[in-house]
Structure formats: structure tokens, C-alpha cells
Write a protein that holds these residues in place. Sequence first.
Motif, PDB file in Angstrom:
ATOM      1  N   GLU A   1       0.911   0.365 -10.862  1.00  0.00           N
ATOM      2  CA  GLU A   1       2.186  -0.352 -10.891  1.00  0.00           C
ATOM      3  C   GLU A   1       2.647  -0.711  -9.473  1.00  0.00           C
ATOM      4  OE1 GLU A   1       5.049   1.911 -13.182  1.00  0.00           O
ATOM      5  OE2 GLU A   1       3.467   2.435 -14.617  1.00  0.00           O
ATOM      6  N   TYR A   2       2.550   0.254  -8.562  1.00  0.00           N
ATOM      7  CA  TYR A   2       2.935  -0.014  -7.177  1.00  0.00           C
ATOM      8  C   TYR A   2       2.063  -1.097  -6.556  1.00  0.00           C
ATOM      9  CZ  TYR A   2       6.194   3.907  -6.713  1.00  0.00           C
ATOM     10  OH  TYR A   2       7.270   4.752  -6.840  1.00  0.00           O
TER      11      TYR A   2
ATOM     12  N   SER B   1       0.405  -3.466  -7.995  1.00  0.00           N
ATOM     13  CA  SER B   1       0.730  -4.756  -8.599  1.00  0.00           C
ATOM     14  C   SER B   1       2.022  -5.319  -8.022  1.00  0.00           C
ATOM     15  CB  SER B   1       0.849  -4.590 -10.113  1.00  0.00           C
ATOM     16  OG  SER B   1       1.250  -5.790 -10.700  1.00  0.00           O
ATOM     17  N   LYS B   2       3.011  -4.457  -7.866  1.00  0.00           N
ATOM     18  CA  LYS B   2       4.322  -4.884  -7.357  1.00  0.00           C
ATOM     19  C   LYS B   2       4.238  -5.348  -5.907  1.00  0.00           C
ATOM     20  CE  LYS B   2       8.958  -3.041  -6.618  1.00  0.00           C
ATOM     21  NZ  LYS B   2       9.819  -1.860  -6.752  1.00  0.00           N
ATOM     22  N   TYR B   3       3.463  -4.652  -5.096  1.00  0.00           N
ATOM     23  CA  TYR B   3       3.408  -4.934  -3.664  1.00  0.00           C
ATOM     24  C   TYR B   3       2.273  -5.875  -3.259  1.00  0.00           C
ATOM     25  CZ  TYR B   3       6.854  -1.336  -2.466  1.00  0.00           C
ATOM     26  OH  TYR B   3       7.998  -0.607  -2.324  1.00  0.00           O
TER      27      TYR B   3
ATOM     28  N   PRO C   1       8.353  -6.649  -1.750  1.00  0.00           N
ATOM     29  CA  PRO C   1       9.743  -6.701  -2.219  1.00  0.00           C
ATOM     30  C   PRO C   1      10.695  -6.931  -1.045  1.00  0.00           C
ATOM     31  CG  PRO C   1       8.615  -4.735  -3.040  1.00  0.00           C
ATOM     32  CD  PRO C   1       7.707  -5.381  -2.036  1.00  0.00           C
TER      33      PRO C   1
END
Length: 103
Positions: A91-92, A94-96, A101
Motif C-alpha cells: 500500500e505504501y 503504491s501510494k508513494y 503525497p
Amino acid sequence: SVQEFMTFTSQLIAERSALGSRASVKEQEYLCHVYVRSDGLAAVVIADTEYPQRVCFSLLDKVLDEFSRQVSRMDWPSGSPATISYSALDEYLSKYQVQPPCR
């Protein structure tokens, strides 16, 4: 392969870093950001040179903090992706991965 390069480079940088240290090391066209906590838990982010360093270290902080809460310290030395389940990492990443962010 790329995976072998990332694994070898990450292990080498983490092993050569002092406890409680953060560093950024240039390797080929990448920057490898490493954080080794004082308890010996370490993580590495490999990013292109344009990805913000501050965001990389923020990601490392979050991942190491959460990992240390979810995975028993006894499992750290002998653990591997095959033996330790840590689904939050995907998840991290994918997010970064695409765009950091805003902060």
C-alpha cells in the motif's frame, strides 16, 4: 535483473550504515535512501534523483514504525518475505510510487 540489483544494493548499504543513521547514496542513476534505527531495524528506498529526499525518509519512518508494531522483534533477524507477512508495504509503495503525497 533489476530485482537482484535492488536487493544486493539495499543489503550492502544497510549493512554498512551505523545504527541510528540516515543516509543517501548514489548508485548508478539512482539515489538509495537508508534509515537504520537504533534497534537495528533498517529499510532502504531506491528512487530516481528527482524524487524528494524528505519524502523518502518520511516513507521509511512510517514503514519501519508500522512494521515494528506488527512484526515481532524476534522475527526480524531471520525473517524474509516468505516468512513475514507485511501487507502494508504494498500500500505504501503504491501510494508513494508515482507521485509523492503533498506535505
